[in-house]
Write a protein that holds these residues in place. Structure first.
Motif, PDB file in Angstrom:
ATOM      1  N   ASP A  75      59.154  51.800  19.037  1.00 57.14           N
ATOM      2  CA  ASP A  75      59.338  52.630  19.960  1.00 57.14           C
ATOM      3  C   ASP A  75      60.708  52.574  20.636  1.00 57.14           C
ATOM      4  N   ASP A  76      61.323  51.463  20.379  1.00 57.48           N
ATOM      5  CA  ASP A  76      62.668  51.085  21.023  1.00 57.48           C
ATOM      6  C   ASP A  76      63.812  51.916  20.272  1.00 57.48           C
ATOM      7  N   GLY A 129      57.130  44.373  17.342  1.00 57.02           N
ATOM      8  CA  GLY A 129      58.529  43.846  18.167  1.00 57.02           C
ATOM      9  C   GLY A 129      58.271  42.270  18.541  1.00 57.02           C
ATOM     10  N   LEU A 177      63.109  44.240  18.243  1.00 60.33           N
ATOM     11  CA  LEU A 177      62.710  45.510  18.802  1.00 60.33           C
ATOM     12  C   LEU A 177      61.360  46.025  18.112  1.00 60.33           C
TER      13      LEU A 177
END
Length: 229
Positions: free
Chosen positions: A89-90, A50, A86
């Motif tokens: 995990d997003d 990210g 991102l």
């Protein structure tokens, strides 16, 4: 509902030797982004960690620094997208119709063993969504396994940046591994164009791979053709 594309980019800024910078090969993102945009698709950027995406300096020189790359580089809103990507995990993989791994030598470091990217890729591939890559982007597929433990690329016709192209680019002594060799060791049915650095893409079911920077547009068009079936 418009189709949704997940574009994967790198967070790595240099080779093992910090004196040799690298990063995202910008045109491999912009060529595909333009094709997907023209098709009316929604697009998202994700990276292994990210956040910020560095740019490969060599990609900002002719002939790689072309119209789409210049337009992106000179658009503050577009460049801002590369400041705050991102993380895996997003991402809910069910929200996307295709994943597209961009390249640049940097991805050899952070795509290979990203558990988050592997999860997304496996989930998408197994439900029939499109998994695609261009150039070194296939490093994100090399260690990805399916639910049964087999390598995703095993027995699949595919391509990616060739070892001969590494030699011609004079980085064969800098790269951490021979991606073409690893692809073959994983059971990938690796193919390449007769000549280096020319556009070449391979489609095998819902797997679409392109060989080098010049193949980004062709790879994206193959993805669009599958999604519009």
């Amino acid at each position: 509902m418009p189709k949704r594309i997940l574009n994967v980019v790198t967070n790595v800024a240099h080779y093992d030797d910090p004196g040799h910078p690298t990063g995202l090969w910008l045109s491999e993102l912009t060529h595909a982004w333009h094709v997907f945009e023209e098709a009316g698709y929604e697009q998202t950027l994700v990276s292994p960690a990210g956040g910020k995406v560095p740019l490969e300096p060599r990609a900002l020189k002719f002939p790689n620094y072309d119209k789409t790359a210049k337009a992106w580089f000179n658009d503050p809103a577009k460049m801002a997208l590369l400041e705050n990507t991102l993380s895996p995990d997003d991402i809910n993989s069910a929200d996307y119709d295709a994943i597209y791994f961009t390249g640049g030598h940097a991805v050899m470091y952070d795509f290979l063993d990203s558990a988050g990217l592997q999860r997304i890729t496996r989930e998408m591939y197994e439900r029939g969504a499109i998994v695609s890559s261009v150039c070194h982007g296939y490093c994100g597929l090399l260690n990805t396994t399916l639910s049964d433990g087999t390598y995703l690329i095993a027995g699949k016709h595919m391509t990616g940046f060739a070892w001969r192209e590494e030699e011609l680019a004079k980085v064969d002594k800098l790269v951490p591994y021979n991606a073409e060799k690893v692809a073959k060791e994983r059971g990938g049915l690796y193919e390449k164009a007769r000549l280096p650095f020319v556009p070449y893409a391979v489609v095998d079911g819902n797997l679409v791979t392109g060989q080098n920077p010049a193949s980004a547009k062709k790879t994206a068009k193959e993805v669009v053709a599958l999604l519009n079936k």
